[in-house]
Design an enzyme around this catalytic site. Sequence first.
Site, PDB file in Angstrom:
ATOM      1  N   LYS A  22       0.835  -1.212   0.000  1.00 53.79           N
ATOM      2  CA  LYS A  22       0.000   0.000   0.000  1.00 53.79           C
ATOM      3  C   LYS A  22       0.866   1.257   0.000  1.00 53.79           C
ATOM      4  O   LYS A  22       0.629   2.180  -0.788  1.00 53.79           O
ATOM      5  CB  LYS A  22      -0.901   0.002   1.254  1.00 53.79           C
ATOM      6  CG  LYS A  22      -1.569   1.337   1.512  1.00 53.79           C
ATOM      7  CD  LYS A  22      -2.407   1.333   2.783  1.00 53.79           C
ATOM      8  CE  LYS A  22      -1.655   1.541   4.064  1.00 53.79           C
ATOM      9  NZ  LYS A  22      -1.388   2.938   4.451  1.00 53.79           N
ATOM     10  N   CYS A 116      -4.551  12.701  13.505  1.00 58.44           N
ATOM     11  CA  CYS A 116      -5.217  11.416  13.273  1.00 58.44           C
ATOM     12  C   CYS A 116      -5.059  10.541  14.495  1.00 58.44           C
ATOM     13  O   CYS A 116      -4.459  10.945  15.488  1.00 58.44           O
ATOM     14  CB  CYS A 116      -4.729  10.766  11.989  1.00 58.44           C
ATOM     15  SG  CYS A 116      -3.300   9.745  12.158  1.00 58.44           S
ATOM     16  N   ARG A 121       0.908  14.291  13.491  1.00 56.67           N
ATOM     17  CA  ARG A 121       1.381  14.097  12.128  1.00 56.67           C
ATOM     18  C   ARG A 121       1.398  15.378  11.281  1.00 56.67           C
ATOM     19  O   ARG A 121       0.698  15.479  10.275  1.00 56.67           O
ATOM     20  CB  ARG A 121       0.581  12.983  11.429  1.00 56.67           C
ATOM     21  CG  ARG A 121       0.642  11.685  12.194  1.00 56.67           C
ATOM     22  CD  ARG A 121      -0.070  10.572  11.491  1.00 56.67           C
ATOM     23  NE  ARG A 121       0.651  10.056  10.340  1.00 56.67           N
ATOM     24  CZ  ARG A 121       0.173   9.126   9.531  1.00 56.67           C
ATOM     25  NH1 ARG A 121      -1.033   8.631   9.727  1.00 56.67           N
ATOM     26  NH2 ARG A 121       0.898   8.691   8.516  1.00 56.67           N
TER      27      ARG A 121
HETATM   28  N1  EPU Z   1       6.885  14.423  10.972  1.00 65.33           N
HETATM   29  C1  EPU Z   1       6.996  15.770  11.282  1.00 65.33           C
HETATM   30  N2  EPU Z   1       6.857  16.685  10.269  1.00 65.33           N
HETATM   31  C2  EPU Z   1       6.632  16.329   8.974  1.00 65.33           C
HETATM   32  C3  EPU Z   1       6.537  14.954   8.660  1.00 65.33           C
HETATM   33  C4  EPU Z   1       6.669  14.022   9.692  1.00 65.33           C
HETATM   34  O1  EPU Z   1       7.194  16.126  12.440  1.00 65.33           O
HETATM   35  O2  EPU Z   1       6.526  17.215   8.126  1.00 65.33           O
HETATM   36  C5  EPU Z   1       7.030  13.405  12.027  1.00 65.33           C
HETATM   37  C6  EPU Z   1       5.751  12.581  12.247  1.00 65.33           C
HETATM   38  O3  EPU Z   1       4.823  13.238  13.079  1.00 65.33           O
HETATM   39  C7  EPU Z   1       6.316  11.319  12.843  1.00 65.33           C
HETATM   40  C8  EPU Z   1       7.664  11.161  12.117  1.00 65.33           C
HETATM   41  O4  EPU Z   1       7.965  12.447  11.603  1.00 65.33           O
HETATM   42  O5  EPU Z   1       6.548  11.500  14.224  1.00 65.33           O
HETATM   43  C9  EPU Z   1       7.685  10.157  10.997  1.00 65.33           C
HETATM   44  O6  EPU Z   1       6.522  10.298  10.189  1.00 65.33           O
HETATM   45  P1  EPU Z   1       6.530  10.066   8.620  1.00 65.33           P
HETATM   46  O7  EPU Z   1       6.391  11.378   7.943  1.00 65.33           O
HETATM   47  O8  EPU Z   1       7.671   9.214   8.246  1.00 65.33           O
HETATM   48  O9  EPU Z   1       5.167   9.275   8.424  1.00 65.33           O
HETATM   49  P2  EPU Z   1       4.250   9.348   7.155  1.00 65.33           P
HETATM   50  O10 EPU Z   1       5.082   9.581   5.959  1.00 65.33           O
HETATM   51  O11 EPU Z   1       3.106  10.263   7.413  1.00 65.33           O
HETATM   52  C10 EPU Z   1       4.389   6.805   6.522  1.00 65.33           C
HETATM   53  C11 EPU Z   1       3.416   5.682   6.339  1.00 65.33           C
HETATM   54  C12 EPU Z   1       2.853   5.284   7.686  1.00 65.33           C
HETATM   55  C13 EPU Z   1       4.016   4.838   8.580  1.00 65.33           C
HETATM   56  C14 EPU Z   1       5.044   5.980   8.682  1.00 65.33           C
HETATM   57  C15 EPU Z   1       6.284   5.601   9.468  1.00 65.33           C
HETATM   58  C16 EPU Z   1       2.572   6.101   4.121  1.00 65.33           C
HETATM   59  C17 EPU Z   1       1.426   6.466   3.238  1.00 65.33           C
HETATM   60  N3  EPU Z   1       2.351   6.108   5.433  1.00 65.33           N
HETATM   61  O12 EPU Z   1       3.648   7.880   7.113  1.00 65.33           O
HETATM   62  O13 EPU Z   1       1.993   4.179   7.468  1.00 65.33           O
HETATM   63  O14 EPU Z   1       3.553   4.516   9.857  1.00 65.33           O
HETATM   64  O15 EPU Z   1       5.455   6.388   7.365  1.00 65.33           O
HETATM   65  O16 EPU Z   1       6.929   4.521   8.898  1.00 65.33           O
HETATM   66  O17 EPU Z   1       3.630   5.751   3.622  1.00 65.33           O
HETATM   67  C18 EPU Z   1       0.188   2.748   7.903  1.00 65.33           C
HETATM   68  O18 EPU Z   1       0.398   2.198   6.807  1.00 65.33           O
HETATM   69  O19 EPU Z   1      -0.615   2.265   8.753  1.00 65.33           O
HETATM   70  C19 EPU Z   1       0.865   3.988   8.235  1.00 65.33           C
HETATM   71  C20 EPU Z   1       0.453   4.803   9.190  1.00 65.33           C
END
Ligand code: EPU
Length: 416
Positions: A22, A116, A121
Amino acid sequence: MDKIAVKGGKKLKGSVSISGAKNSALPVMTASILSAGESRISNLPALRDISTMGRLLENLGIGFSFKKGKASLNAEKIIKAEAPYDLVKTMRASVLVLGPLLARTGKAKVSLPGGCAIGARPINLHVKGLEKMGAKISLSDGYINAKARRLKGAVIYFDIPTVTGTENLMMAASLAEGETLLENAACEPEVVDLADALISMGASIEGAGTSIIKIKGVRSLSPLDYKIIPDRIETGTFIAAAGITGGDIEIKSCNPDHMVSVIVKLRETGMEISHEKNILRVKGPEKLRAVDVRTMPYPGFPTDMQAQFMALMAVADGTSMITENIFENRFMHVAEMRRMGAKIKIENATATVEGVEKLKGAPVMATDLRASASLLVAALAAEGETIIDRVYHIDRGYEKIEEKLMRLGADVRRVT
Ligand code: EPU
């Protein structure tokens, strides 16, 4: 609203095939925005999030069709560079259209995702990176409005490695003028998959899978013709399901190379796990052993497997400490597992799980995708019947989960 009913106690046996990932499929779908042609993607999982992304792309003017794992996306024209609140609120990954839209059309209006179930996030790092590339970004009425003539290459350092942030900027930089360096980039296999997809379109990207990614922008990209990698979290969830039931299963069409941390930690619990090419063989022990785990960015133990690991520890011999380092609120499954008799205490980011002899079936509520998967794993080993409510969460990320479990001998049925 659908529910899933599980009668626990059946040892899983047989073979299961893993679907496409996904979290690779979603960014690769948005990469189609970057080329004014017809892209094709295969091994796409039939999930709610994939149809939501399809609707979001259609809303931009992209022709989208999806059948039997294959999608065609015709991005000849982008009519409206906008991701509306209605779609973004149901799927945060919608924010992945921001970078490609800005790079292709010079503008993007994307609803700011709210908080969320697993944490606040924010997307400040996506925005900061695009600003560094010359975009003018403002916020009004809950929408991010971004504009740029042509994005310019830049050196971008991420304070925290962010998966979708790295992906958004990698896509934006592919069509920017000059060279972009992403430092402290996320190293997840899904980032590498997107980089491979972009390279197949003609992008120049080096270093994906390491913390420094170098992208040389090009004028235009060709359409995609790309196959998505197997889902490592679905794979891990089936390993957990076999482990908790003392089962003996074969997991096909997976990529064991992406599973190292998960395999190592699950072996420590007493599970026997071996692999050959794209097949994993998993045998659960009579009794699982308690093991501590800390979630970390890849190649560390994935946060997306934390809840399922906790289900195992709830019935393990001994006490384990599970520390969640990625999201601040990813313990929503704990209260539900307690309803099944689990003994879990939470202090700050650590859950202390004292294994019990048996969990007991109960009505429980799914709160997010991985939390619902963990309740399903727990239910497979619980005495009596568990009814999991709000399974639309599970349908966002697991393809035909109850059918796959039924074929492995589990007593699972969907109640509509
Ligand atoms: N963060 C920030 N600022 C930003 C972006 C992220 O502070 O601008 C923080 C987040 O709050 C978090 C950390 O950085 O504490 C890491 O978050 P990340 O951005 O890596 O998460 P994401 O890209 O929103 C993806 C997956 C998630 C998975 C996370 C971590 C996708 C579509 N989603 O989310 O998947 O948990 O990486 O590996 O790729 C799931 O599939 O159930 C899911 C939640």
